[in-house]
Design a protein around this motif. Structure first.
Motif, PDB file in Angstrom:
ATOM      1  N   UNK A  41       0.846  -1.241  -0.027  1.00 30.75           N
ATOM      2  CA  UNK A  41      -0.062  -0.036   0.039  1.00 30.75           C
ATOM      3  C   UNK A  41       0.941   1.131   0.089  1.00 30.75           C
ATOM      4  N   UNK A  42       0.328   2.346   0.441  1.00 23.85           N
ATOM      5  CA  UNK A  42       1.118   3.442   0.287  1.00 23.85           C
ATOM      6  C   UNK A  42       2.326   3.540   1.274  1.00 23.85           C
ATOM      7  N   UNK A  43       1.935   3.060   2.315  1.00 21.36           N
ATOM      8  CA  UNK A  43       2.931   3.184   3.554  1.00 21.36           C
ATOM      9  C   UNK A  43       4.225   1.965   3.350  1.00 21.36           C
ATOM     10  N   UNK A  44       3.910   0.699   2.701  1.00 28.80           N
ATOM     11  CA  UNK A  44       4.818  -0.214   2.434  1.00 28.80           C
ATOM     12  C   UNK A  44       5.497   0.233   1.444  1.00 28.80           C
ATOM     13  N   UNK A  45       4.985   0.601   0.346  1.00 30.55           N
ATOM     14  CA  UNK A  45       5.780   1.003  -0.736  1.00 30.55           C
ATOM     15  C   UNK A  45       6.673   1.843  -0.614  1.00 30.55           C
ATOM     16  N   UNK A  46       6.236   3.100   0.233  1.00 29.99           N
ATOM     17  CA  UNK A  46       7.240   4.119   0.659  1.00 29.99           C
ATOM     18  C   UNK A  46       8.394   3.580   1.265  1.00 29.99           C
ATOM     19  N   UNK A  47       8.345   2.572   2.364  1.00 31.54           N
ATOM     20  CA  UNK A  47       9.361   2.045   2.832  1.00 31.54           C
ATOM     21  C   UNK A  47      10.308   1.254   2.181  1.00 31.54           C
ATOM     22  N   UNK A  48       9.790   0.406   1.284  1.00 30.40           N
ATOM     23  CA  UNK A  48      10.476  -0.362   0.178  1.00 30.40           C
ATOM     24  C   UNK A  48      11.580   0.738  -0.401  1.00 30.40           C
ATOM     25  N   UNK A  49      10.972   1.782  -1.259  1.00 28.76           N
ATOM     26  CA  UNK A  49      11.840   2.852  -1.897  1.00 28.76           C
ATOM     27  C   UNK A  49      12.731   3.392  -0.982  1.00 28.76           C
ATOM     28  N   UNK A  50      12.620   3.597   0.309  1.00 27.51           N
ATOM     29  CA  UNK A  50      13.432   4.320   1.128  1.00 27.51           C
ATOM     30  C   UNK A  50      14.822   3.461   1.468  1.00 27.51           C
ATOM     31  N   UNK A  51      14.329   2.246   1.456  1.00 28.44           N
ATOM     32  CA  UNK A  51      15.468   1.161   1.420  1.00 28.44           C
ATOM     33  C   UNK A  51      16.210   0.634   0.300  1.00 28.44           C
ATOM     34  N   UNK A  52      15.895   1.079  -1.150  1.00 38.54           N
ATOM     35  CA  UNK A  52      16.220   0.371  -2.203  1.00 38.54           C
ATOM     36  C   UNK A  52      17.916   0.571  -2.304  1.00 38.54           C
ATOM     37  N   UNK A  53      18.536   1.480  -1.879  1.00 40.90           N
ATOM     38  CA  UNK A  53      19.946   1.316  -1.709  1.00 40.90           C
ATOM     39  C   UNK A  53      20.475   0.864  -0.819  1.00 40.90           C
ATOM     40  N   UNK A  54      19.923   0.052   0.095  1.00 37.73           N
ATOM     41  CA  UNK A  54      20.493  -0.482   1.490  1.00 37.73           C
ATOM     42  C   UNK A  54      21.293  -1.590   1.125  1.00 37.73           C
ATOM     43  N   UNK A  55      21.301  -2.307   0.034  1.00 37.51           N
ATOM     44  CA  UNK A  55      21.943  -3.543  -0.301  1.00 37.51           C
ATOM     45  C   UNK A  55      21.412  -4.697   0.209  1.00 37.51           C
ATOM     46  N   UNK A  56      20.151  -4.547   0.938  1.00 42.29           N
ATOM     47  CA  UNK A  56      19.508  -5.494   1.479  1.00 42.29           C
ATOM     48  C   UNK A  56      18.565  -6.241   0.287  1.00 42.29           C
ATOM     49  N   UNK A  57      18.628  -7.537   0.447  1.00 43.40           N
ATOM     50  CA  UNK A  57      17.340  -8.297  -0.486  1.00 43.40           C
ATOM     51  C   UNK A  57      15.908  -8.063  -0.018  1.00 43.40           C
ATOM     52  N   UNK A  58      15.287  -7.114  -0.635  1.00 44.63           N
ATOM     53  CA  UNK A  58      13.957  -6.920  -0.137  1.00 44.63           C
ATOM     54  C   UNK A  58      12.854  -7.506  -1.179  1.00 44.63           C
ATOM     55  N   UNK A  59      12.036  -8.055  -0.378  1.00 39.08           N
ATOM     56  CA  UNK A  59      10.742  -8.657  -1.073  1.00 39.08           C
ATOM     57  C   UNK A  59       9.509  -8.004  -0.723  1.00 39.08           C
ATOM     58  N   UNK A  60       8.638  -7.484  -1.505  1.00 37.27           N
ATOM     59  CA  UNK A  60       7.510  -6.864  -0.960  1.00 37.27           C
ATOM     60  C   UNK A  60       6.350  -7.610  -1.639  1.00 37.27           C
ATOM     61  N   UNK A  61       5.197  -8.058  -0.640  1.00 39.64           N
ATOM     62  CA  UNK A  61       4.384  -8.862  -1.290  1.00 39.64           C
ATOM     63  C   UNK A  61       2.865  -8.226  -1.032  1.00 39.64           C
ATOM     64  N   UNK A  62       1.787  -8.438  -1.840  1.00 35.20           N
ATOM     65  CA  UNK A  62       0.786  -7.785  -1.666  1.00 35.20           C
ATOM     66  C   UNK A  62      -0.443  -8.587  -2.279  1.00 35.20           C
ATOM     67  N   UNK A  63      -1.666  -8.787  -1.551  1.00 35.33           N
ATOM     68  CA  UNK A  63      -2.776  -9.519  -2.143  1.00 35.33           C
ATOM     69  C   UNK A  63      -3.377  -9.198  -3.351  1.00 35.33           C
ATOM     70  N   UNK A  64      -3.055  -7.743  -3.734  1.00 34.44           N
ATOM     71  CA  UNK A  64      -3.619  -7.150  -4.959  1.00 34.44           C
ATOM     72  C   UNK A  64      -2.718  -7.166  -6.169  1.00 34.44           C
ATOM     73  N   UNK A  65      -3.172  -6.898  -7.273  1.00 34.68           N
ATOM     74  CA  UNK A  65      -2.368  -6.955  -8.527  1.00 34.68           C
ATOM     75  C   UNK A  65      -1.048  -6.219  -8.693  1.00 34.68           C
TER      76      UNK A  65
END
Ligand SMILES: Cc1cc2nc3c(=O)[nH]c(=O)nc-3n(C[C@H](O)[C@H](O)[C@H](O)COP(=O)(O)OP(=O)(O)OC[C@H]3O[C@@H](n4cnc5c(N)ncnc54)[C@H](O)[C@@H]3O)c2cc1C
Length: 406
Positions: free
Chosen positions: A13-37
């Motif tokens: 959603x708005x908040x989870x997506x914002x967190x993922x983007x804020x961590x995009x250069x962290x070097x962590x392997x990040x996976x975001x999952x959502x029930x929607x399309x």
């Protein structure tokens, strides 16, 4: 087959997506999952407004700008508001706030939730972050030092750190047994978009009625005057208003709003949302953090829900990036507690203030009516107090994360 990641964010959603983007250069392997399309459709500026909108504060705008998302929002549809007019429907008290009083251009922007969401998703699709669409979380349990998540289609995911950004009815919160404090406001919010005869003057209008607050928030559409409305009423009144034909609804709305923007000419289909306050007793546990509506839901009268969520995301990203730079274990509850310590007092204070306001405006006894009318007039005559409120509304006070600072 089991998929592994360093960090799993449940909810894009708005908040989870914002967190993922804020961590995009962290070097962590990040996976975001959502029930929607998680699809992004081309935006038509003449399309009907989505009934769910957010009043984004300057702090949220700054965060979204730093994440390269704001341009995508502005290119779609966003309506700035420069003034705020609040008044008591059963008295004479009123207060007026303006951006100019703190030398700002705007107090905020009214943006449809789908516009914010799609602008965020556009950036996520362009990034290296792993995205799992149509992935509904069903089960979750500890497995050694990790969390093991099972999706509705049977797939399993494993990570030492899971972030719950899956909204007010968070599955993560339920499956991990996080306790909440919650109660019904005994109010439903009717939300829709309406066309008015007069211009909204880029002002957010809020009338406090005995039934509950009624907000008219400015929307942009070439050559027409549109507002998004949030009308909080008792469940019985909500049922009555939802059953009305469009014309009758517009007449009732116009009356409740004292015709401040002239005739209400038409209304889009209405949505009715039961209002419930929720607050998780803890935001963190070993390998787990709750952000956004998964951690707290607040009365929409202040238009602060997603603004608090964006601040949660920005602070959590800052805490994790700082800990990673010091070689600390990110799933350690002592690391995650730094996030909780910075966000919980702020969220609780705002929720308590909203609760107090809501009760004060619903109270009918004469002394309380006198108090709120006198209070509003008093505040209206105190430029310093008003400037403090405006700075609060802009999201420019308190312990701000780097992403939200000037
Ligand atoms: C009437 C009303 C008016 C409001 N007005 C404002 C306003 O003016 N300003 C403001 O700041 N806020 C406002 N809010 C609050 C705001 O809408 C919320 O705070 C915001 O939507 C929360 O965002 P979120 O990302 O935390 O959760 P959500 O937007 O709920 O996103 C959660 C995501 O998680 C996904 N998900 C859920 N369950 C699962 C699962 N089991 N598995 C996988 N994925 C899952 C969902 O598909 C969704 O994408 C309002 C709320 C209401 C009810």
């Amino acid at each position: 087959m089991e998929t592994r990641a360093d960090l799993l964010i449940v909810g894009a959603g708005m908040v989870g997506s914002a967190l993922a983007l804020a961590l995009q250069d962290s070097g962590l392997e990040i996976l975001v999952l959502d029930g929607g399309p998680l699809s992004v459709k081309p935006f038509d500026p003449q399309s009907a407004f989505e009934p769910r909108v957010s009043a984004l504060s300057a702090a949220s705008q700054r965060i979204l700008d730093r994440l390269n998302v704001w341009d995508g929002i502005a290119a779609r549809r966003a309506s700035p508001y420069r003034e705020m007019q609040v008044w008591d429907g059963s008295g004479t008290g009123q207060v007026h706030f303006s951006a100019a009083s703190v030398h700002a251009d705007v107090l905020g922007h009214i943006v449809e939730n789908r516009v914010i969401q799609e602008a965020l998703l556009e950036r996520l699709h362009d990034s290296d972050i792993g995205l799992l669409a149509n992935a509904r979380l069903e089960q979750m349990r500890r497995s050694g030092d990790d969390w093991l998540l099972t999706l509705a289609d049977g797939r399993t995911l494993r990570a030492p750190l899971v972030i719950a950004a899956d909204g007010a009815n968070s599955a993560v919160r339920r499956l991990t047994g996080c306790a909440t404090r919650e109660w019904d406001y005994l109010h439903h919010a009717i939300v829709t978009s309406v066309r008015t005869a007069d211009s909204h003057q880029h002002t957010a209008w809020q009338r406090f009625t005995e039934e509950g607050p009624l907000a008219f928030l400015p929307l942009e559409r070439e050559g027409e005057h549109w507002c998004s409305i949030v009308w909080s009423v008792t469940p019985t009144e909500a049922q009555r208003l939802m059953a009305l034909g469009d014309d009758e609804f517009c007449r009732d709305l116009e009356k409740a709003f004292e015709g401040r923007l002239g005739t209400v000419l038409s209304a889009d289909p209405r949505l009715c949302v039961p209002l419930r306050q929720r607050h998780a007793k803890r935001y963190v546990a070993e390998g787990l953090a709750l952000i956004g509506d998964a951690a707290h839901t607040i009365h929409p009268l202040a238009g602060q829900g997603v603004n608090l969520g964006f601040l949660d995301a920005a602070v959590l990203a800052e805490v994790l990036l700082h800990a990673a730079s010091r070689g600390e274990r990110l799933a350690d509850v002592r690391v995650l507690s730094r996030f909780e310590r910075r966000r919980m007092p702020h969220n609780l204070a705002l929720m308590a203030a909203m609760e107090g306001l809501e009760r004060l405006f619903q109270a009918d006894p004469l002394p309380l009516r006198w108090l709120r009318n006198t209070g509003l007039k008093w505040v209206d005559n105190l430029p310093e107090a008003k400037a403090m409120f405006v700075r609060q509304a802009l999201g420019l006070s308190g312990d701000l994360p780097e992403l939200a600072r000037l």
